[in-house]
Design an enzyme around this catalytic site. Sequence first.
Site: not given
Length: 171
Positions: A11, A71, A143
Amino acid sequence: MAETIRIIGIDPGLRYTGWGVIDLAGNRLQFVAAGTVSSDVQCDLASRLCQIHKGLSEVVHQFMPHEAAVEHVFVNKDATATLKLGQARAIALLVPAQANCPVFEYAPNKVKKSVIGVGHGAKEQIHMMVKVLLPRAEFDSNDAADALALALCHSMHRKRIDQSYQARMAI
């Protein structure tokens, strides 16, 4: 016995980049590790990107994933913030690629739909489902939890990706 595939979810973020590693053997999922790479907000952009690169490189070297899930960047109203996030995302794509690890990208809504069943949901719902799917999971930040969700999302979609790849190779 099924082959074990190690997946790292990443992420990306300029301040905090979350990472999560899982093992997939057949239909069995196992938590391996998760954490956060931080960059020093007092440093210039280039130094911060180097810090993220160094931290992620250490993680990839330590856990040696077979596949990576990163992502997609969302575009927000602040163009400068979006650009900086894109630069951190480039590091997240680069590090596994340098280790010859195939990288797959997922939109936030696809991750949410895969993990919690709907494309829009609160972070708390995602974290709860990560704990349900990976009961031994421990994460030090939102995260890192999001990175585990990315790895889970990829574990759910990789068979379809593999079938699609094999079909293209047969042509």
